[in-house]
Scaffold this active site. Structure first.
Site, PDB file in Angstrom:
ATOM      1  N   GLY A   1       0.828  -1.197   0.000  1.00 53.26           N
ATOM      2  CA  GLY A   1       0.000   0.000   0.000  1.00 53.26           C
ATOM      3  C   GLY A   1       0.863   1.249   0.000  1.00 53.26           C
TER       4      GLY A   1
ATOM      5  CD  GLU B   1       3.256 -10.909   4.524  1.00 55.02           C
ATOM      6  OE1 GLU B   1       2.164 -11.491   4.513  1.00 55.02           O
ATOM      7  OE2 GLU B   1       3.405  -9.758   4.932  1.00 55.02           O
TER       8      GLU B   1
ATOM      9  N   GLY C   1      -0.448 -11.577   6.165  1.00 56.37           N
ATOM     10  CA  GLY C   1       0.703 -11.967   6.975  1.00 56.37           C
ATOM     11  C   GLY C   1       0.938 -11.049   8.154  1.00 56.37           C
TER      12      GLY C   1
HETATM   13  O1  0RQ Z   1     -11.671   2.245   1.706  1.00 58.89           O
HETATM   14  O2  0RQ Z   1     -11.139   1.744  -0.619  1.00 58.89           O
HETATM   15  O3  0RQ Z   1     -13.488   2.163   0.102  1.00 58.89           O
HETATM   16  O4  0RQ Z   1     -11.818   4.031   0.059  1.00 58.89           O
HETATM   17  O5  0RQ Z   1     -10.134   0.981   4.006  1.00 58.89           O
HETATM   18  O6  0RQ Z   1      -7.688   2.089   3.328  1.00 58.89           O
HETATM   19  O7  0RQ Z   1      -6.385   4.133   3.823  1.00 58.89           O
HETATM   20  O8  0RQ Z   1      -6.450   3.206   1.442  1.00 58.89           O
HETATM   21  O9  0RQ Z   1      -5.173   2.083   3.338  1.00 58.89           O
HETATM   22  O10 0RQ Z   1      -4.780   0.489   1.378  1.00 58.89           O
HETATM   23  O11 0RQ Z   1      -3.206   0.722   3.353  1.00 58.89           O
HETATM   24  O12 0RQ Z   1      -5.423  -0.401   3.579  1.00 58.89           O
HETATM   25  C1  0RQ Z   1      -5.849  -2.145   6.799  1.00 58.89           C
HETATM   26  C2  0RQ Z   1      -7.167  -2.360   4.708  1.00 58.89           C
HETATM   27  C3  0RQ Z   1      -5.453  -0.540   4.963  1.00 58.89           C
HETATM   28  C4  0RQ Z   1      -4.687  -2.902   4.709  1.00 58.89           C
HETATM   29  C5  0RQ Z   1      -5.811  -1.996   5.315  1.00 58.89           C
HETATM   30  C6  0RQ Z   1     -10.946   2.056   4.442  1.00 58.89           C
HETATM   31  C7  0RQ Z   1     -10.528   3.215   3.562  1.00 58.89           C
HETATM   32  C8  0RQ Z   1     -10.375   2.516   2.235  1.00 58.89           C
HETATM   33  C9  0RQ Z   1      -8.267   1.123   2.499  1.00 58.89           C
HETATM   34  P1  0RQ Z   1     -12.063   2.578   0.192  1.00 58.89           P
HETATM   35  P2  0RQ Z   1      -6.430   2.960   2.908  1.00 58.89           P
HETATM   36  P3  0RQ Z   1      -4.573   0.708   2.816  1.00 58.89           P
HETATM   37  C10 0RQ Z   1       1.058  -7.693   3.881  1.00 58.89           C
HETATM   38  C11 0RQ Z   1       0.323  -7.434   5.183  1.00 58.89           C
HETATM   39  C12 0RQ Z   1      -4.341  -6.324   6.423  1.00 58.89           C
HETATM   40  C13 0RQ Z   1      -3.400  -7.247   5.690  1.00 58.89           C
HETATM   41  C14 0RQ Z   1      -1.961  -6.918   5.877  1.00 58.89           C
HETATM   42  C15 0RQ Z   1      -4.900  -4.384   4.960  1.00 58.89           C
HETATM   43  C16 0RQ Z   1      -9.778   1.184   2.637  1.00 58.89           C
HETATM   44  O13 0RQ Z   1      -3.456  -2.516   5.254  1.00 58.89           O
HETATM   45  O14 0RQ Z   1      -5.651  -5.041   4.257  1.00 58.89           O
HETATM   46  O15 0RQ Z   1      -1.568  -6.096   6.693  1.00 58.89           O
HETATM   47  N1  0RQ Z   1      -4.229  -4.931   6.008  1.00 58.89           N
HETATM   48  N2  0RQ Z   1      -1.100  -7.592   5.130  1.00 58.89           N
HETATM   49  O16 0RQ Z   1     -11.513   4.212   3.553  1.00 58.89           O
HETATM   50  C17 0RQ Z   1     -13.676   2.482   7.853  1.00 58.89           C
HETATM   51  C18 0RQ Z   1     -11.775   2.819   9.171  1.00 58.89           C
HETATM   52  C19 0RQ Z   1     -10.975   2.678   7.997  1.00 58.89           C
HETATM   53  C20 0RQ Z   1     -11.643   2.429   6.801  1.00 58.89           C
HETATM   54  C21 0RQ Z   1      -9.487   2.491   6.441  1.00 58.89           C
HETATM   55  N3  0RQ Z   1     -11.225   3.056  10.356  1.00 58.89           N
HETATM   56  N4  0RQ Z   1     -13.111   2.703   9.041  1.00 58.89           N
HETATM   57  N5  0RQ Z   1     -12.986   2.331   6.723  1.00 58.89           N
HETATM   58  N6  0RQ Z   1     -10.695   2.328   5.861  1.00 58.89           N
HETATM   59  N7  0RQ Z   1      -9.650   2.726   7.751  1.00 58.89           N
HETATM   60  C22 0RQ Z   1       0.318  -8.158   2.656  1.00 58.89           C
HETATM   61  C23 0RQ Z   1      -0.272  -9.527   2.752  1.00 58.89           C
HETATM   62  O17 0RQ Z   1      -0.480 -10.038   3.780  1.00 58.89           O
HETATM   63  C24 0RQ Z   1      -0.622 -10.283   1.578  1.00 58.89           C
END
Ligand code: 0RQ
Length: 503
Positions: free
Chosen positions: A270, A293, A387
């Protein structure tokens, strides 16, 4: 050019994607390659989706259970979800069509730690694997398979599947041969032995995947790119988050708690993690390493500039431009990148031994440091834990990063109580927002609440959080981790009812 299929017997098994997809029957459990948009099969899933649609047009049922390494691409998850072809999906996905079906209750989804997938399948929790569909960059003369841009769970899929379909993708750089390290020493308890990896760049395995040629029922030639979504330019919020984290890391070095070249980095995917990597490149760090990863654009830049000496991973998430750079400089990157199976890239034993620094995104965090990475308003899954848990629990340091608000400021990412918990307060050491950084190590729950509110919450929500915390500290049944239970999740309900968490 040289034929990528060097084994004559397997060359004879080349068929069209349609013919290969016809070998997959309704109700099968199908395990595919693919990790964050790299190394997934490009042709068979699309042909399978068409086969499923034809069945449905004749009112015949056709769904599969689908397992992969992690997320894939529109040609795989997207096509199969649109065709209503997936009954059960595990362990991680991020496709919007599939997500909508999961959240509508139409598609069963099981979200587990990525390091656990292989062993849970060996243990038999998911039944038998009927077919594996695996993208490779080449088939060697001895029939072994050279992986492409991800390894994921391919070793396990090939070991366990009853039949195997191989896609050989000419688009993948041939020079990727030699980059992989497939470890065949894992066993089931009680026969496990220590994994002989002491440095993040140790090689402990083989450069190709073994596969019984008799199981290979079809080989399909493809020539298509990995998904490769471009990154948006780094915004101010991401830059501020990155700056706070990098200041903290420098401070830890100055205090003698981290070596000058840090510890092996794990970075989520991201824009924020990419900003952190870009920031590290400009901060004077040298000789860094990554045990992670996914390699995304920022890490290739750090390798090129000599800031990062090596990176261990299981897959890539590169923009189209970075992918060209990767392909053009494959000989350089092959010396510095080691691709492993995901059970090894994310292995708790190794993450603990190496002392990784985990840096992952989050949805929300509560006053005490419990982190929700997966569920919006506690119920709507976004992607999955991926992960992040493997590194959060087992790393030396675990940082969770997010803007302090979401959805145009109507949502505070700092809430009284998280509406779903992926990483407990015991697994989380550092919280970072654009407002600042909270170092939770060594703090009691009430002291944690103080620094999370003061350092990380958005000013628009600070009074409201203080008000909750003060009343909870006064009226809570227990004063160790103060809460007002009827109010603890009221912020989420207020957003659902009124469109804002603000009172
Ligand atoms: O929603 O797409 O509808 O606008 O979540 O948020 O700010 O673009 O941030 O792309 O970094 O995603 C936790 C989802 C963050 C990601 C998460 C909504 C926000 C947006 C995306 P829209 P951002 P990111 C290595 C490690 C788990 C897996 C992981 C994730 C969308 O980091 O999937 O860490 N992590 N893997 O609007 C409501 C809130 C919100 C919210 C964000 N508080 N309430 N909506 N959003 N915060 C990779 C692998 O493991 C494979």
């Amino acid at each position: 050019s040289v034929d990528r299929i060097a084994n004559a017997r397997l060359r004879d098994r080349v068929v069209s994607a349609e013919a290969a997809a016809a070998l997959i029957q309704p109700g099968e459990t199908v395990a595919m390659s693919g990790f964050t948009g790299s190394g997934y099969p490009k042709a068979v899933p699309v042909a399978l989706a068409q086969r499923i649609e034809a069945f449905h047009a004749d009112n015949l049922p056709f769904q599969i259970s689908l397992m992969t390494g992690a997320s894939t691409a529109p040609e795989l998850d997207g096509a199969l979800a649109k065709a209503d072809g997936i009954a059960m999906r595990m362990p991680f996905q991020s496709d919007p069509d599939a997500r909508n079906r999961i959240n509508a209750g139409l598609l069963d989804y099981i979200d587990i730690h990525l390091s656990h997938v292989a062993q849970h399948v060996w243990f038999g929790f998911y039944g038998e694997i009927d077919t594996a569909v695996i993208e490779v960059s080449a088939i060697r003369e001895d029939g072994s398979l050279v992986p492409s841009t991800s390894v994921g769970n391919n070793k396990t899929w090939l070991d366990l599947a009853k039949k195997v379909i191989v896609e050989v993708n000419d688009w993948q750089p041939a020079g990727v041969d030699g980059m992989h390290d497939i470890y065949y020493g894992t066993a089931l308890p009680p026969h496990r032995k220590p994994i002989p990896l002491v440095h993040g760049n140790d090689r402990i395995g083989e450069t190709s995947l073994r596969c019984d040629p008799d199981k290979i029922v079809a080989v399909v030639r493809t020539n298509g790119p990995d998904r490769n979504s471009p990154f948006s330019p780094i915004d101010t919020t991401s830059e501020q988050i990155a700056a706070h984290l990098i200041d903290f890391l420098k401070h830890e070095v100055a205090r003698g708690r981290l070596p000058a070249n840090l510890l092996p980095l794990q970075s989520g995917v991201g824009n924020i993690p990419n900003a952190v990597l870009a920031g590290l490149g400009k901060s004077g760090f040298r000789d860094l390493s990554a045990f992670t990863e996914v390699i995304q654009d920022g890490m290739l830049d750090l390798l090129r500039d000599g800031v990062l000496s090596y990176a261990s991973c299981t897959g890539f998430a590169l923009s189209p431009q970075a992918n060209e750079t990767f392909k053009e400089n494959i000989d350089f990157y092959r010396e510095r990148i080691i691709m492993r199976t995901q059970e090894i890239s994310n292995h708790p034993e190794l993450v603990r031994r190496l002392g990784c620094i985990g840096m992952n995104g989050m949805i929300e965090v509560d006053l005490y440091g419990n982190v929700n990475s997966t569920h919006v308003m506690g119920t709507r899954i976004m992607n999955g834990i991926g992960g992040s848990g493997d590194f959060a629990r087992n790393g030396f340091l675990s940082a969770f990063l997010s803007p302090s608000t979401a959805k145009n400021g109507t949502i505070s990412a700092i809430v009284p109580m998280v509406s779903h918990v992926d990483h407990t307060e015991h697994d989380v050491s550092v919280i970072v927002t654009e407002q600042g950084l909270a170092d939770l190590r060594g703090l009691t729950p009430r002291k944690r609440a103080r620094v999370v509110i003061d350092n990380c919450a958005h000013p628009e929500f600070r009074d409201q959080l203080n008000d909750y915390f003060e009343r909870a500290s006064r009226d809570s049944y227990g004063k160790h981790t103060p809460h007002l239970l009827p109010e603890a999740l009221s912020w989420h309900q207020r957003w659902l009812d009124t469109g804002t968490m603000k009172v």
